[in-house]
Design a protein around this motif. Structure first.
Motif, mmCIF file in Angstrom:
data_model
loop_
_atom_site.group_PDB
_atom_site.id
_atom_site.type_symbol
_atom_site.label_atom_id
_atom_site.label_comp_id
_atom_site.label_asym_id
_atom_site.label_seq_id
_atom_site.Cartn_x
_atom_site.Cartn_y
_atom_site.Cartn_z
ATOM 1 N N ALA A 236 0.842 -1.203 0.000
ATOM 2 C CA ALA A 236 0.000 0.000 0.000
ATOM 3 C C ALA A 236 0.875 1.250 0.000
ATOM 4 N N GLN A 237 1.976 1.211 0.745
ATOM 5 C CA GLN A 237 2.915 2.340 0.777
ATOM 6 C C GLN A 237 3.496 2.590 -0.625
ATOM 7 N N ARG A 238 3.896 1.514 -1.300
ATOM 8 C CA ARG A 238 4.452 1.640 -2.663
ATOM 9 C C ARG A 238 3.423 2.202 -3.635
ATOM 10 N N GLU A 239 2.165 1.865 -3.390
ATOM 11 C CA GLU A 239 1.078 2.258 -4.288
ATOM 12 C C GLU A 239 0.904 3.784 -4.374
ATOM 13 N N LEU A 240 1.440 4.516 -3.409
ATOM 14 C CA LEU A 240 1.320 5.986 -3.423
ATOM 15 C C LEU A 240 2.358 6.651 -4.337
ATOM 16 N N GLN A 241 3.381 5.885 -4.720
ATOM 17 C CA GLN A 241 4.523 6.518 -5.384
ATOM 18 C C GLN A 241 4.204 7.206 -6.716
ATOM 19 N N PRO A 242 3.416 6.598 -7.617
ATOM 20 C CA PRO A 242 3.123 7.296 -8.873
ATOM 21 C C PRO A 242 2.495 8.682 -8.659
ATOM 22 N N LEU A 243 1.625 8.788 -7.662
ATOM 23 C CA LEU A 243 1.033 10.097 -7.340
ATOM 24 C C LEU A 243 2.106 11.036 -6.800
ATOM 25 N N ARG A 244 2.914 10.545 -5.863
ATOM 26 C CA ARG A 244 3.970 11.391 -5.267
ATOM 27 C C ARG A 244 4.961 11.877 -6.321
ATOM 28 N N ASP A 245 5.223 11.039 -7.322
ATOM 29 C CA ASP A 245 6.191 11.400 -8.363
ATOM 30 C C ASP A 245 5.774 12.632 -9.164
ATOM 31 N N THR A 246 4.482 12.960 -9.129
ATOM 32 C CA THR A 246 4.023 14.127 -9.909
ATOM 33 C C THR A 246 4.067 15.428 -9.103
ATOM 34 N N PHE A 247 4.296 15.339 -7.786
ATOM 35 C CA PHE A 247 4.239 16.541 -6.947
ATOM 36 C C PHE A 247 5.232 17.619 -7.386
ATOM 37 N N GLY A 248 6.389 17.182 -7.879
ATOM 38 C CA GLY A 248 7.431 18.133 -8.245
ATOM 39 C C GLY A 248 7.273 18.752 -9.629
ATOM 40 N N LEU A 249 6.198 18.418 -10.326
ATOM 41 C CA LEU A 249 6.023 18.920 -11.693
ATOM 42 C C LEU A 249 5.633 20.394 -11.748
ATOM 43 N N ALA A 250 5.165 20.930 -10.629
ATOM 44 C CA ALA A 250 4.684 22.311 -10.618
ATOM 45 C C ALA A 250 4.760 22.855 -9.200
ATOM 46 N N THR A 251 4.440 24.125 -9.051
ATOM 47 C CA THR A 251 4.422 24.747 -7.733
ATOM 48 C C THR A 251 3.394 24.045 -6.840
ATOM 49 N N GLU A 284 1.446 14.409 -17.874
ATOM 50 C CA GLU A 284 1.981 13.461 -16.877
ATOM 51 C C GLU A 284 0.939 13.143 -15.801
ATOM 52 N N VAL A 285 0.266 14.179 -15.318
ATOM 53 C CA VAL A 285 -0.742 13.998 -14.266
ATOM 54 C C VAL A 285 -1.936 13.227 -14.807
ATOM 55 N N GLU A 286 -2.342 13.544 -16.020
ATOM 56 C CA GLU A 286 -3.470 12.814 -16.639
ATOM 57 C C GLU A 286 -3.152 11.325 -16.774
ATOM 58 N N LYS A 287 -1.906 11.037 -17.164
ATOM 59 C CA LYS A 287 -1.464 9.653 -17.318
ATOM 60 C C LYS A 287 -1.478 8.929 -15.960
ATOM 61 N N MET A 288 -0.999 9.620 -14.935
ATOM 62 C CA MET A 288 -0.965 9.051 -13.580
ATOM 63 C C MET A 288 -2.378 8.781 -13.065
ATOM 64 N N VAL A 289 -3.282 9.723 -13.280
ATOM 65 C CA VAL A 289 -4.678 9.550 -12.817
ATOM 66 C C VAL A 289 -5.314 8.357 -13.552
ATOM 67 N N ALA A 290 -5.041 8.250 -14.833
ATOM 68 C CA ALA A 290 -5.584 7.129 -15.629
ATOM 69 C C ALA A 290 -5.077 5.795 -15.080
ATOM 70 N N TYR A 291 -3.825 5.781 -14.614
ATOM 71 C CA TYR A 291 -3.255 4.566 -14.025
ATOM 72 C C TYR A 291 -4.084 4.125 -12.803
#
Length: 295
Positions: A236-251, A284-291
């Protein structure tokens, strides 16, 4: 003090309209969406809640909407931190009057105080309210590091009940746990990749931004850990990573706001000067949400 924050507290976003006003309807929707996912409490007006961009009136409005909508179902912790001790006391008293269950108070920022000054700041604030106070440590944004010895000193204050550490450094969390183990004191992860490690080290939970979008997954980390299901908690902890990876894309929190908007709740744009996601970052965010939608 009886209150000790435990479990998962989403670091709530502050929904806005296109005109940058607080979106009351979406804020109520977000509040219920999180409570329905069995979170253990709510955390409003933190970094992801864009506290530093709102005036006092807006902060009180956000807090009041959440407190009224929650109606006692879970504890509501609100950020009332600021740079001057006087300003923090004033806002903290207002939050207490509105019915907040606890206060989160960020360390002073812009001009870093000494450890002694920070300790005096917190003691004075804690003495001015009867609410439980959570220390909030985010050195990358404040330029100030709260030493473990200072935290140990503050942990002896009756209504200073814990710390949220968003340093991203696990050794900080470990030191805080080690230095306060003889007190009734909660150490919460403020970095979502460290939730399970914090629990395993003796922490009590997390204030998690990812829970705005994926509250069920974040809550499951805590639940699996409680049940001794370590492998499931790790998954479950690993499952958060794709979302976390997008945090740095913008302010902060533009990427998270877009993700939550696409996934579930119309939280709207970030507050200016932060702008909406565009171009490659948006894709990138759209792709992550689709995942996540496909799972």
């Amino acid at each position: 003090m009886g209150f000790l924050p435990k479990g998962i507290y989403p670091a709530m976003l502050t929904p806005l309209t296109k005109d940058q006003d607080i979106n009351e309807t979406a804020l109520k929707q977000l509040t219920n969406h999180l409570i329905d996912a069995n979170v253990h409490g709510l955390f409003a007006l933190g970094t992801n809640g864009e506290f530093h961009l709102f005036n006092k009136e807006d902060k009180l409005k956000v807090a009041e909407i959440i407190i009224q909508e929650t109606a006692g179902r879970v504890p509501v912790m609100v950020g009332s931190g600021g740079n001057s001790t006087e300003e923090v006391i004033e806002l903290s008293k207002e939050m207490e009057r509105l019915g907040a269950d606890a206060l989160s108070i960020i360390t002073p920022f812009f001009i870093p105080p000494t450890q002694e000054e920070a300790a005096a700041h917190y003691k004075t604030i804690a003495a001015s309210v009867s609410l439980p106070v959570l220390l909030y440590h985010i050195p990358s944004k404040t330029g100030f590091h709260l030493e473990a010895e200072t935290v140990a000193e503050l942990a002896k204050v009756d209504n200073i009940v814990g710390i949220k550490d968003s340093s991203g450094k696990f050794e900080n969390i470990q030191q805080y746990i080690e230095h306060t183990k003889n007190e009734d004191f909660a150490v919460l992860a403020g970095t979502d990749s460290l939730i399970l490690k914090t629990l395993q080290a003796g922490g009590t939970g997390a204030v998690a931004a990812t829970a705005n979008m994926l509250p069920e997954i974040v809550v499951s980390i805590y639940q699996y850990w409680l049940d001794g299901e370590t492998e499931k908690a790790k998954a479950a902890q690993r499952e958060l990573q794709p979302l976390r990876d997008t945090f740095g894309l913008a302010t902060i929190p533009a990427a998270l706001k877009k993700a939550v908007e696409l996934y579930r709740v119309p939280v709207g744009p970030p507050k200016a000067p932060a702008g909406e996601l565009m171009g490659d970052a948006l894709r990138e965010v759209e792709k992550m949400v689709a995942y996540y939608q496909s799972k």
